[in-house]
Motif scaffolding. Structure first.
Motif, PDB file in Angstrom:
ATOM      1  N   SER A 141       0.828  -1.206   0.000  1.00  0.00           N
ATOM      2  CA  SER A 141       0.000   0.000   0.000  1.00  0.00           C
ATOM      3  C   SER A 141       0.865   1.261   0.000  1.00  0.00           C
ATOM      4  O   SER A 141       0.626   2.203  -0.769  1.00  0.00           O
ATOM      5  N   SER A 166      -1.032   3.882  -1.997  1.00  0.00           N
ATOM      6  CA  SER A 166      -2.402   3.434  -1.711  1.00  0.00           C
ATOM      7  C   SER A 166      -3.189   3.049  -2.958  1.00  0.00           C
ATOM      8  O   SER A 166      -4.407   2.837  -2.887  1.00  0.00           O
ATOM      9  N   GLN A 216      -4.599  -1.955  -2.447  1.00  0.00           N
ATOM     10  CA  GLN A 216      -4.967  -2.253  -1.066  1.00  0.00           C
ATOM     11  C   GLN A 216      -5.356  -3.730  -0.946  1.00  0.00           C
ATOM     12  O   GLN A 216      -6.051  -4.260  -1.825  1.00  0.00           O
TER      13      GLN A 216
END
Length: 221
Positions: A208, A213, A216
């Motif tokens: 992540s 990010s 995920q």
């Protein structure tokens, strides 16, 4: 070195650390997706893209490989279609990595230990989980259970050329989740020597963070 990998986002591929550890120059790599027959270069669904950056896990250890995971950041995103799709990554794996499990490994690796001919076509094998106690006895304390697991049986295993490829299982929802990465082992498909695979879920935070990010890990439903 030719290795496998798995698509986890349009611009990201997951592979084994030992596939890239000797050369972290992205200019020396290309990624092919949508391929079935590796020997062909004109398959309708084939996509070939260059690499922008290679991210090797900071705790990677080479001999034998531990924390054997790396992320490949692509220069241009892949196009998803019926031949090219991402795999899901699991937040947890305890249930799926309990023997006997229901895991599938895929790749274009050799058919036997020491073989010099890679498979032309993508192959798959159903590799049963080997419990950690048995694996510890086989590998004499070389197993790092926190970040890897054993799977396979005599005659059924991954082999050279399969490194970096995914080990997956289908969830009840129908989605495929990747639980392991082809890492290392002694021989191929031999008795008392299962294959060792890097676990994916312990690296969810690193994945992540490294992908900002974009990727995920998910609950397995």
């Amino acid at each position: 070195m030719e290795c496998g990998g798995s698509i986890i986002a349009p611009g990201w591929v997951l592979t084994a650390g030992h596939c890239v550890s000797d050369d972290l120059n992205p200019k020396n790599y290309k990624v092919k997706a949508g391929v079935f027959d590796e020997a062909k270069s004109d398959e309708e669904a084939e996509q070939v893209v260059t690499v922008q950056a290679i991210h090797l896990h900071p705790d990677y250890h080479a001999h034998p490989p531990h924390h054997d995971i790396a992320l490949i950041q692509l220069s241009t995103p892949l196009t998803f279609d019926e031949h090219t799709q991402p795999v899901c990554l699991p937040k947890t794996d305890d249930a799926q990595l309990t023997a006997p499990g229901d895991l599938w490994v895929t790749g274009w690796g050799t058919f036997r230990e020491g073989g010099d001919l890679l498979s032309r076509r993508l192959r798959q094998a159903d590799v049963p989980i080997v419990d950690p106690t048995t694996c510890e006895k086989e590998y004499r304390r070389l197993l790092v259970e926190e970040v890897e697991f054993c799977a396979g049986k005599p005659g059924v295993d991954s082999c050279q050329g399969d490194s970096g490829g995914p080990v997956v299982s289908q969830a009840d929802s129908g989605s495929w989740f990747q639980y392991g990465i082809v890492s290392w082992g002694k021989g191929c498909a031999e008795n008392h020597w299962a294959g060792l695979y890097a676990r994916v879920s312990p690296f969810c935070d690193w994945i992540s963070t490294t992908t900002n990010s974009t990727v995920q890990c998910q609950d397995v439903l």
